[in-house]
Design a protein around this motif. Structure first.
Motif, PDB file in Angstrom:
ATOM      1  N   ALA A 279       0.836  -1.206   0.000  1.00 52.21           N
ATOM      2  CA  ALA A 279       0.000   0.000   0.000  1.00 52.21           C
ATOM      3  C   ALA A 279       0.871   1.255   0.000  1.00 52.21           C
ATOM      4  N   ALA A 280       1.983   1.201   0.721  1.00 56.78           N
ATOM      5  CA  ALA A 280       2.875   2.367   0.781  1.00 56.78           C
ATOM      6  C   ALA A 280       3.528   2.594  -0.576  1.00 56.78           C
ATOM      7  N   ALA A 281       3.880   1.499  -1.246  1.00 57.88           N
ATOM      8  CA  ALA A 281       4.472   1.635  -2.580  1.00 57.88           C
ATOM      9  C   ALA A 281       3.428   2.225  -3.539  1.00 57.88           C
ATOM     10  N   ARG A 282       2.212   1.660  -3.471  1.00 56.57           N
ATOM     11  CA  ARG A 282       1.118   2.115  -4.352  1.00 56.57           C
ATOM     12  C   ARG A 282       0.887   3.621  -4.208  1.00 56.57           C
ATOM     13  N   GLU A 283       0.884   4.032  -2.942  1.00 55.52           N
ATOM     14  CA  GLU A 283       0.665   5.440  -2.593  1.00 55.52           C
ATOM     15  C   GLU A 283       1.673   6.374  -3.274  1.00 55.52           C
ATOM     16  N   ALA A 310      -1.013 -16.015   5.344  1.00 56.70           N
ATOM     17  CA  ALA A 310      -0.273 -14.795   5.018  1.00 56.70           C
ATOM     18  C   ALA A 310      -0.839 -14.135   3.761  1.00 56.70           C
ATOM     19  N   VAL A 311      -1.309 -14.951   2.828  1.00 54.06           N
ATOM     20  CA  VAL A 311      -1.939 -14.392   1.616  1.00 54.06           C
ATOM     21  C   VAL A 311      -3.225 -13.656   2.009  1.00 54.06           C
ATOM     22  N   ALA A 312      -4.032 -14.316   2.861  1.00 53.43           N
ATOM     23  CA  ALA A 312      -5.283 -13.675   3.299  1.00 53.43           C
ATOM     24  C   ALA A 312      -4.968 -12.358   4.013  1.00 53.43           C
ATOM     25  N   ALA A 313      -3.936 -12.376   4.850  1.00 58.22           N
ATOM     26  CA  ALA A 313      -3.560 -11.161   5.592  1.00 58.22           C
ATOM     27  C   ALA A 313      -3.105 -10.062   4.635  1.00 58.22           C
ATOM     28  N   LEU A 314      -2.388 -10.471   3.591  1.00 62.85           N
ATOM     29  CA  LEU A 314      -1.936  -9.465   2.620  1.00 62.85           C
ATOM     30  C   LEU A 314      -3.146  -8.799   1.944  1.00 62.85           C
ATOM     31  N   GLU A 316      -6.068  -8.482   3.205  1.00 61.70           N
ATOM     32  CA  GLU A 316      -6.733  -7.606   4.190  1.00 61.70           C
ATOM     33  C   GLU A 316      -6.167  -6.193   4.086  1.00 61.70           C
ATOM     34  N   LYS A 317      -4.844  -6.139   4.009  1.00 62.52           N
ATOM     35  CA  LYS A 317      -4.175  -4.834   3.974  1.00 62.52           C
ATOM     36  C   LYS A 317      -4.211  -4.214   2.588  1.00 62.52           C
TER      37      LYS A 317
END
Ligand code: CP3
Length: 356
Positions: A279-283, A310-314, A316-317
Motif C-alpha cells: 500500500a505504501a508503494a502504491r501510494e 499470510a496471503v489472506a492477511a496481505l 486484508e491490507k
C-alpha cells in the motif's frame, strides 16, 4: 462473478492486470518458480549441468512449464538465467554448488581490452525455449521473458564470485566511474538484444531484475542503473509488451521509478520486494504504474497453512484490485515446501477476487 471467469484466460488476466484494466481477480505467478525446491526440476537437472539446461530448448521448456501443474502458477517464466547475456559481452560464466562464478572478472580497462563481443542471434536457445513453450501451452497462458538490469550484471562480472559486500563494484564506481559507464554500455548492448529476441520469439511481457541496484544511493542509481533500464523498458514498449521492474530494496527508488515511467510512458509494473508495504508503494507510485508482489518468501518455509494465512492477511491490507499481480517479494527459496507454494497460489485464486 461466477461466469465472468470464463471470459478471461490466464494470459488475458495477467496482461490486463499489467495494464491496469479490470478483470475478475488477481493473477499469480512466483519469481524463481522453476528450480531446486521442485522434485520435477531436480529430476531434469540431474541430466544436465545448469548452463546446458538453460541452452537446451526442449529441456528448458519442460522445466519452464513444470510450475503450471506442480503449483498451479498462471504464467510461465522462461527457464534461463540473468547472467547469460554477459557471455555475449565477453564474460566466461560457470555455475557450481555455490552459485555463479565468472572466471574473467573485470577490475580495470585492461581486463576488458582483449575480450571480444559475441552477437546475440535471433535463434539463441532462449528464443527456441520460448517457441517450444508456446507450442506446448498454446495461446491461453502467458509467457514471461526476462533480463538482468545491466548494473546488476556488471556487479556479477566485477565480483567474479559474488560476495555479500560487493566490494569490487563499489570500488569501481568510486575510482573509475567512466570505465564503469563504458562497461555498462557494453553489457546493455547484449541485454537489449537478448530481451528483443525473447519478445520476438513470443514473450507476452518481460521482467527486468535489478537485484543489486540498491547498493547505490539514489543519485548513483539514477546515473548507473536507471539509464540502461530505461533503454530496456523502451525495447519492450516499442514491441508493445509490458515491462515489470524488480529492484531488491526498492523503497528509496520509487521517485526514480516514477521518473522512468514519465520519461518512457511505457506499460510499467513495479515488482515490490518484501521489505515494504504494498500500500505504501502504491501510494507513492504514479497511478499509471501497476504493482506486483510482495509476500516474504521466508513465509513459505513455515508450511502451507501459515503461507495461505499470510496471503489472506496481505489481501486484508491490500484488497484485490485491477493493476495488481500477486507474487513473492523475491524468489522462491530452495528449501520451500512445494505444498506451501501450491497453498499460496490457491489462496490467491480464492481470496484475490475483485470486489464488485
Ligand atoms: O524464475 C524462474 O523460475 C526462471 C528462471 C530463473 C533463474 N534465475 C533460474 C536459476 C530466473 C528468472 C533467474 C534470475 C536470476 N538469476 C536472478 C534475479 C532474480 C533474483 O533472485 O534476484 C539472479 C540474481 C540470478 C543469478 C543466479 N543464478 C544466482 C545467484 C544463482 C545461484 C543461487 C540460486 O538461487 O540458486 C543462480 C542459479 C540458478 N538460476 C538456479 C536456477 C533454477 C539454480 C541452479 C541449480 O539448479 O543449481
Amino acid at each position: 462473478m461466477a461466469d465472468s471467469s470464463a471470459s478471461f484466460t490466464p494470459r488475458t488476466r495477467l496482461l490486463r492486470a499489467l495494464t491496469g484494466e479490470p478483470a475478475d481477480r488477481v493473477p499469480v505467478w512466483l519469481m524463481r518458480q522453476a528450480g531446486r525446491y521442485l522434485p520435477q526440476y531436480q529430476a531434469v537437472r540431474r541430466q544436465y549441468d545448469f548452463l546446458t539446461l538453460c541452452k537446451t530448448p526442449l529441456a528448458a521448456a519442460e522445466v519452464s512449464i513444470q510450475p503450471l501443474e506442480a503449483i498451479g502458477s498462471e504464467a510461465v517464466i522462461i527457464f534461463n538465467d540473468i547472467l547469460l547475456p554477459l557471455e555475449h559481452a565477453g564474460a566466461r560464466i560457470a555455475f557450481d554448488e555455490r552459485g555463479p562464478l565468472i572466471s574473467n572478472p573485470i577490475a580495470e580497462p585492461k581486463d576488458l581490452a582483449g575480450l571480444s563481443e559475441r552477437e546475440v542471434i535471433q535463434d539463441e536457445p532462449v528464443a527456441g525455449t520460448i517457441r517450444e513453450v508456446r507450442r506446448r501451452i498454446g495461446p491461453d497462458w502467458p509467457i514471461l521473458g526476462f533480463v538482468g538490469a545491466p548494473f546488476t550484471l556488471a556487479a556479477y562480472w566485477v565480483e567474479g564470485r559474488m560476495g555479500r559486500e560487493l566490494a569490487g563494484i563499489r570500488k569501481l564506481r568510486k575510482s573509475q566511474p567512466d570505465f564503469l559507464l563504458k562497461l555498462l554500455d557494453r553489457i546493455t548492448r547484449a541485454a537489449i538484444d537478448y530481451l528483443r529476441i525473447q519478445i520476438e520469439a513470443g514473450a507476452d511481457a518481460v521482467q527486468i531484475f535489478d537485484t543489486w541496484g540498491a547498493i547505490l544511493n539514489v543519485e548513483d542509481w539514477a546515473r548507473f542503473s536507471a539509464p540502461s533500464i530505461r533503454m530496456l523498458i523502451n525495447v519492450a514498449k516499442s514491441h508493445g509488451v509490458p515491462a515489470i521492474l524488480y529492484i531488491g530494496g526498492c523503497e528509496p527508488y520509487l521517485d526514480e521509478v516514477n521518473r522512468l515511467y514519465r520519461e518512457t510512458r511505457a506499460s510499467l509494473c513495479l515488482s515490490v520486494d518484501w521489505r515494504m508495504e504494498l500500500a505504501a508503494a502504491r501510494e507513492r507510485l504514479d497511478p499509471g504504474i501497476t504493482v506486483q508482489g510482495n509476500l516474504d518468501p521466508k513465509t513459505l518455509l513455515e508450511g502451507p497453512s501459515v503461507a495461505a494465512s499470510a496471503v489472506a492477511a496481505l489481501f486484508e491490507k491490500y484488497p484485490p484490485r485491477p493493476g495488481y499481480i500477486f507474487n513473492l517479494g523475491h524468489g522462491v527459496l530452495p528449501a520451500t515446501p512445494v505444498e506451501s507454494a501450491r497453498a499460496v497460489i490457491e489462496a490467491v485464486k480464492r481470496f484475490g477476487v475483485y470486489c464488485s
